[in-house]
Design a protein around this motif. Structure first.
Motif: not given
Length: 258
Positions: A34-59
């Motif tokens: 997500l860096k363009e030309g060495g700089s970061t453009r702020r993105r709106n990101v959606l992390l899609v998971i199945a269950h509570p704890d997926d975010e901590s265990m895997f992502f």
């Protein structure tokens, strides 16, 4: 004697791998994701998971990376994880874990849909998933989605259906305003060699087509452990071991969904 040498070699490799990660956390991240030309453009990101704890265990590595780079991260959890009748508890635990991961509570969305219930053998409709994800992307001006790959890390059917839902949305809306990335599943050996897997992930990432795959080291591995500990209903001994020895605690490889 040979066993002693082998054990010492493993310990040295483990420590060297942790030092590599800590070195990355004390300096600017070298990832170009997500860096363009060495700089970061702020993105709106959606992390899609199945269950509570997926975010901590895997992502956790990708979450820590996105937060550290200043991206606007939202989480869409497609069930409450109510397979054991603890859905309401697990929902609150996800909010607590998200706070540890520096994600505002109001950017965490947890569904309790009658057709999207947690459990092995519970088939989730891909059209329904695509429709729900589409609404979230529109509501929050999402321009990038991150989710499981086709195998779903653990092979859980709900993880795999989430991937198919994202893929269906992507393919049903050609020319869409967002791109999608998947968390690459590894084999059983790599999955449980902890931080040592960072070397393989980096090496394999360099062999991929430029811009189609990114290896992200976990800038704050301790934060991942603390986040998973918020899921107290799930924080049993074997999950503590999983977080300590799982390569997903230390590194994530993302691949663009074509």
């Amino acid at each position: 004697m040979a066993w002693i040498v082998l054990i010492l070699s493993v310990v040295v490799l483990w420590v060297a791998s942790l030092c590599k990660i800590l070195q990355g956390s004390s300096s600017a991240s070298k990832s170009t994701f997500l860096k363009e030309g060495g700089s970061t453009r702020r993105r709106n990101v959606l992390l899609v998971i199945a269950h509570p704890d997926d975010e901590s265990m895997f992502f956790a590595p990708v979450i820590n990376y996105l937060v550290s780079e200043g991206h606007n991260l939202h989480i869409l959890c497609l069930s409450t994880g109510n397979a054991d009748g603890m859905g309401s508890i697990r929902k609150e635990e996800l909010y607590l874990a998200s706070a540890v991961l520096k994600i505002p509570t109001w950017q965490v969305y947890i569904l309790d849909h009658q057709d999207l219930q947690d459990g092995f053998g519970k088939v989730w409709n891909w059209d329904l998933l695509a429709s729900i994800i589409d609404k979230e992307t529109s509501a929050h001006s999402i321009d990038l989605i991150i989710t499981f790959d086709e195998y779903g890390i653990s092979g859980h059917c709900n993880h795999r259906d989430v991937h198919q839902g994202v893929r269906k949305l992507l393919h049903d809306t050609p020319g869409s305003h967002f791109e999608a990335w998947e968390l690459v599943s590894t084999n059983i050996l790599r999955k449980y060699i902890g931080p040592v897997d960072i070397w393989l992930s980096i090496l394999l990432g360099r062999r991929q087509k430029t811009g189609q795959s990114h290896c992200l080291l976990n800038l704050y591995p301790r934060r991942s452990y603390d986040a998973m500990a918020q899921h107290s209903s799930q924080w049993v001994w074997y999950r503590k071991l999983f977080v300590a020895f799982s390569s997903y605690t230390y590194v994530n490889t993302l691949k663009k969904i074509a």
